[in-house]
Design an enzyme around this catalytic site. Structure first.
Site, mmCIF file in Angstrom:
data_model
loop_
_atom_site.group_PDB
_atom_site.id
_atom_site.type_symbol
_atom_site.label_atom_id
_atom_site.label_comp_id
_atom_site.label_asym_id
_atom_site.label_seq_id
_atom_site.Cartn_x
_atom_site.Cartn_y
_atom_site.Cartn_z
ATOM 1 N N GLY A 154 -4.639 -9.899 2.659
ATOM 2 C CA GLY A 154 -5.413 -11.015 3.173
ATOM 3 C C GLY A 154 -5.166 -12.248 2.329
ATOM 4 N N GLN A 212 -7.150 -20.289 -1.260
ATOM 5 C CA GLN A 212 -6.219 -19.680 -2.210
ATOM 6 C C GLN A 212 -4.869 -20.398 -2.254
ATOM 7 O OE1 GLN A 212 -7.073 -15.448 -0.702
ATOM 8 N NE2 GLN A 212 -6.638 -15.158 -2.882
ATOM 9 N N CYS A 269 -7.399 -9.228 -6.332
ATOM 10 C CA CYS A 269 -7.360 -10.519 -5.646
ATOM 11 C C CYS A 269 -6.116 -11.269 -6.092
ATOM 12 C CB CYS A 269 -8.614 -11.327 -5.971
ATOM 13 S SG CYS A 269 -8.663 -12.964 -5.194
ATOM 14 N N LEU A 270 -5.429 -11.883 -5.145
ATOM 15 C CA LEU A 270 -4.227 -12.631 -5.473
ATOM 16 C C LEU A 270 -4.529 -13.831 -6.366
ATOM 17 C CD1 LEU A 270 -2.419 -12.602 -2.005
ATOM 18 C CD2 LEU A 270 -2.053 -11.083 -3.962
ATOM 19 N N HIS A 327 -14.050 -9.700 1.865
ATOM 20 C CA HIS A 327 -13.374 -10.336 0.734
ATOM 21 C C HIS A 327 -12.847 -11.725 1.130
ATOM 22 C CE1 HIS A 327 -10.714 -9.990 -2.986
ATOM 23 N NE2 HIS A 327 -10.205 -11.043 -2.357
ATOM 24 N N GLU A 328 -12.154 -11.802 2.260
ATOM 25 C CA GLU A 328 -11.564 -13.076 2.667
ATOM 26 C C GLU A 328 -12.625 -14.067 3.128
ATOM 27 O OE1 GLU A 328 -8.647 -13.588 1.760
ATOM 28 O OE2 GLU A 328 -8.197 -11.489 1.338
ATOM 29 N N HIS A 386 -14.249 -15.786 0.205
ATOM 30 C CA HIS A 386 -13.468 -16.885 -0.364
ATOM 31 C C HIS A 386 -13.876 -18.222 0.248
ATOM 32 C CE1 HIS A 386 -10.527 -15.435 -3.196
ATOM 33 N NE2 HIS A 386 -10.091 -14.495 -2.391
#
Length: 215
Positions: A64, A69, A122-123, A164-165, A168
């Site tokens: 995702g 991000q 997480c990226l 999660h997304e 953000h």
């Protein structure tokens, strides 16, 4: 952010080649509520941005990616998961393949009392992971890339990705919801805590798994 400033920022990002730069924790864009997409971008720019976000997500690799991000304060996210995991992990985590999806202005609400605790990464927080307890089932409302309404219940790992997304887009990182005693390096997660559930990590690191229930 005004539309002209946003358009300039999008154009700058899309002017390069290859995956977009991923913003790391500490950048304010990750801590501010994002703005609805609405008519801030024309169709051509939006399509190009979505494709660039997908390329960036797959190259990372991740399952995702949210617009903040890549430095854009927009309520836009993409998700996709091939779920190439063992059957044991698939069963324990409810991790099933998720096709490519675009989520515009998403929001979610829990469905039922079920909760589940697993390691997440997480990226935007590279190299680390921690255990997060999340709703096992959520109802997602959003628009897709063509402006069509999405109203769908997600379960298991896809529900975790959605949460999660979407988080953000509210300025929330997974660490805000994590059991910090579980914080582990990528090497520790791969070498010590690769089990289907975090039970062994909880016992060894001294944290509670929380109020989890079967979905």
């Amino acid at each position: 952010m005004s539309s002209p400033a946003l358009i300039d920022l999008v154009d700058q990002l899309l002017a390069g080649s290859g995956p977009l730069p991923i913003v790391a924790a500490g950048d304010p864009v990750l801590r501010r509520p994002a703005e609805p997409v609405d008519d801030r971008l024309d169709r051509k720019r939006l399509d190009r941005l979505i494709e660039a976000m997908r390329e960036t997500m797959l190259a990372a690799p991740g399952v995702g990616l949210a617009a903040p991000q890549v430095g854009l304060p927009l309520r836009l996210a993409v998700i996709e998961d091939a779920a190439e995991v063992s059957e044991e992990i698939r069963q324990a985590r409810g991790r099933v393949p998720q096709p490519f999806r675009v989520l515009i202005n998403p929001s979610y609400e829990p469905v039922g009392p079920g909760r589940a605790a697993f390691f997440e990464g997480c990226l935007s927080v590279p190299g680390w992971g921690a255990v997060v307890t999340r709703h096992a089932n959520v109802r997602l409302r959003a628009l897709d890339e063509r402006g069509r309404a999405v109203d769908e219940v997600f379960t298991g790992w896809p529900a975790r990705i959605v949460q999660h997304e979407s988080d953000h887009l509210d300025g929330t990182l997974y660490l805000d919801r994590a059991e910090l005693r579980s914080l582990s390096s990528r090497e520790a997660m791969a070498g010590r805590w690769a089990q289907p559930t975090p039970a062994a990590a909880a016992e060894a690191l001294g944290f509670e798994l929380g109020d989890t229930q079967e979905a």
